[in-house]
Structures are given as C-alpha cells and as structure tokens.
Scaffold this motif. Sequence first.
Motif, short mmCIF file in Angstrom:
data_model
loop_
_atom_site.label_atom_id
_atom_site.label_comp_id
_atom_site.label_asym_id
_atom_site.label_seq_id
_atom_site.Cartn_x
_atom_site.Cartn_y
_atom_site.Cartn_z
N CYS A 104 32.96 -28.29 -34.05
CA CYS A 104 32.46 -28.61 -32.71
C CYS A 104 33.26 -29.74 -32.07
CB CYS A 104 30.99 -29.02 -32.80
SG CYS A 104 29.91 -27.68 -33.32
N LEU A 105 33.23 -29.78 -30.75
CA LEU A 105 33.89 -30.84 -30.00
C LEU A 105 32.97 -32.04 -29.79
CD1 LEU A 105 35.56 -28.74 -27.15
CD2 LEU A 105 36.54 -29.38 -29.38
N VAL A 106 31.71 -31.87 -30.06
CA VAL A 106 30.72 -32.87 -29.69
C VAL A 106 29.63 -32.96 -30.75
CG1 VAL A 106 29.28 -31.25 -28.38
CG2 VAL A 106 29.27 -33.66 -27.75
N GLY A 107 29.06 -34.15 -30.89
CA GLY A 107 27.89 -34.31 -31.73
C GLY A 107 28.20 -34.61 -33.18
N SER A 108 27.14 -34.93 -33.89
CA SER A 108 27.23 -35.25 -35.32
C SER A 108 27.51 -33.99 -36.14
CB SER A 108 25.92 -35.88 -35.79
OG SER A 108 25.63 -37.06 -35.06
N VAL A 109 28.06 -34.20 -37.32
CA VAL A 109 28.14 -33.13 -38.31
C VAL A 109 26.94 -33.27 -39.24
CG1 VAL A 109 29.65 -34.43 -39.91
CG2 VAL A 109 29.63 -31.93 -39.97
N GLU B 295 31.64 -42.05 -36.31
CA GLU B 295 32.14 -42.07 -37.69
C GLU B 295 33.21 -41.00 -37.88
OE1 GLU B 295 28.63 -43.46 -40.59
OE2 GLU B 295 28.08 -41.75 -39.33
N ILE B 296 32.99 -39.82 -37.29
CA ILE B 296 33.98 -38.74 -37.38
C ILE B 296 35.33 -39.21 -36.84
CG2 ILE B 296 34.62 -36.46 -36.49
CD1 ILE B 296 31.56 -35.82 -36.50
N ASP B 297 35.30 -39.89 -35.69
CA ASP B 297 36.55 -40.37 -35.09
C ASP B 297 37.26 -41.40 -35.97
OD1 ASP B 297 36.35 -38.75 -32.85
OD2 ASP B 297 35.29 -40.25 -31.67
N LYS B 298 36.50 -42.13 -36.76
CA LYS B 298 37.09 -43.16 -37.62
C LYS B 298 37.66 -42.59 -38.92
CE LYS B 298 34.21 -47.05 -36.06
NZ LYS B 298 33.09 -47.96 -36.43
N ILE B 299 36.95 -41.61 -39.52
CA ILE B 299 37.32 -41.19 -40.87
C ILE B 299 37.83 -39.75 -40.95
CG2 ILE B 299 35.71 -42.85 -41.89
CD1 ILE B 299 33.82 -40.54 -42.54
N ASN B 300 37.83 -39.02 -39.87
CA ASN B 300 38.22 -37.61 -39.70
C ASN B 300 37.12 -36.67 -40.18
OD1 ASN B 300 38.79 -36.42 -42.39
ND2 ASN B 300 40.65 -37.68 -42.42
N ILE B 301 37.18 -35.43 -39.69
CA ILE B 301 36.06 -34.50 -39.89
C ILE B 301 35.92 -34.04 -41.34
CG2 ILE B 301 37.42 -32.49 -39.22
CD1 ILE B 301 33.61 -33.16 -38.63
N PRO C 98 29.22 -39.62 -24.17
CA PRO C 98 29.27 -40.50 -25.35
C PRO C 98 29.21 -39.74 -26.67
CG PRO C 98 27.72 -41.34 -23.73
CD PRO C 98 28.11 -39.97 -23.27
N TYR C 99 28.85 -38.47 -26.62
CA TYR C 99 28.69 -37.68 -27.85
C TYR C 99 29.95 -36.90 -28.23
CZ TYR C 99 23.81 -38.64 -26.74
OH TYR C 99 22.62 -39.26 -26.44
N HIS C 100 30.93 -36.84 -27.35
CA HIS C 100 32.15 -36.09 -27.67
C HIS C 100 32.98 -36.81 -28.74
CE1 HIS C 100 31.45 -33.59 -24.04
NE2 HIS C 100 32.13 -32.70 -24.75
N ARG C 101 33.67 -36.02 -29.53
CA ARG C 101 34.54 -36.55 -30.59
C ARG C 101 35.91 -36.84 -29.97
NH1 ARG C 101 32.89 -31.93 -35.12
NH2 ARG C 101 30.62 -32.38 -35.10
N LYS C 102 36.19 -38.10 -29.76
CA LYS C 102 37.39 -38.48 -29.01
C LYS C 102 38.68 -38.23 -29.77
CE LYS C 102 34.85 -41.99 -26.37
NZ LYS C 102 33.55 -41.77 -27.03
N GLU D 42 41.72 -40.31 -22.41
CA GLU D 42 41.78 -40.89 -21.06
C GLU D 42 40.50 -40.59 -20.27
OE1 GLU D 42 43.68 -36.79 -20.72
OE2 GLU D 42 43.62 -38.47 -22.15
N PHE D 43 39.69 -39.65 -20.74
CA PHE D 43 38.46 -39.32 -20.04
C PHE D 43 37.40 -40.39 -20.31
CE2 PHE D 43 40.41 -35.22 -19.83
CZ PHE D 43 39.96 -34.70 -18.62
#
Length: 210
Positions: free
Chosen positions: A22-27, A77-83, A190-194, A207-208
């Motif tokens: 997914c592009l958004v939200g928690s896993v 957390e996903i953005d910090k440690i990868n999916i 705020p929920y999208h995975r940047k 940039e969004f």
Amino acid sequence: MLESHYYEGKVEAGCDEAGRGCLVGSVYAAAVILPSDYQNDLLNDSKQLTEKKRYQLREIIERDAIAWAVGIVTPEEIDKINILNASILAMHRALDQLKVRPEAIIVDGNRFKPYRSVVGSVTANIPHTTIVKGDGKYLSIAAASILAKTYRDDYMNQLAKEYPQYDWLSNKGYPTKKHREAIRQFGITPYHRKSYNLLGDGQLSLEFEP
C-alpha cells in the motif's frame, strides 16, 4: 485441504501481514495459534476469499484459536526502517501479544528475523520457518492472513472517512489509478508513506505537503 501444522508436537504460531504494497497507512500483521488437530475447510488465503467470508471467518478464528493477536507498524516507522523490516516488526509485535508462548513459528513468505522469547531469566530464539504461499498451505498462516487483512481494512475504512477523495474504501490504500490521481490533485496526507514512489513515476513524492 490446508495442513494443521508444520512442526510436529510443538505449540506453533502462524504469522502473516497485510498492507505491504500500500501507499498509505500502517502495515498490519497477525499471529495465530490453533489447536494441534484443528480443521476448517473454509479457511484459505485471505486473497482467495470474499470480503464477507473473511469477516465471517474472523469471528470463527477468534473463537477457536488458542491465542491470537495483531501487531501494527505505522507509516512513520515504515519510512524509517523500510517496509520489509516493518512487516517483520509487525509480526514480532503480534507475537509479543500472544497470551500463549509459541514453541515454533511459521511465516508466510521468504523473509523473517529470529524472534526471541524470554522465559524467566532465559532468552532464546524460537525456531521459525518461512513458507512461500504459506497462507494457502497452513491453517494458522491462513488464519493470520484473514485477521491481518480484516483489521487493516477496518483501519483503512476509518481513514477513508477523514480523506474520502482518495477512494480508500475501495482501494484500501493500494496504488490504483484513482488513488494516484488523487495524490496528484490533492497532495499527500499524514498517513502516506513518504519513502514510497507515490505517483508511480519513479520519483519519491516528498515535495508534496498535506
């Protein structure tokens, strides 16, 4: 018919995740311990079931399981440690919450990190096995896939009320054409995975702004 267990004579937990692509939200991930002789011909990989059947089976799984739990890892957390690491961490968090300690773990897919269990003053890795397409082979992994999927869907349905323009009720955060068009038009939430390629153009969408 799916197999009831992989390890002979051990209390075995099956694990699976939902929302990795997914592009958004928690896993979300789930861990489920079923009785050793458990059988249920209706259980299958959640992707092979209708939404109605998944929710019906969730009630049955929660009733019949010896123990079950759901673990969550946030978009930040996903953005910090990868999916990949986030998916494994979600499974570990689900295992942490089990009211019965497993003696072995089976995991859908081909990647996992050792899960350490503490009993008294002794810390040891619990034996684990990764099984490609395990959610279509073992009952406990199929059960975990259903719990992870339905609880994540509940979560995305709530987020959809806050941001209806992204069509999350239908796409649950996956990269559909309508979802990406909404990102292009409205920017990210705020929920999208940047750290993801949100527009599908090969570029990160940092940039969004929301």
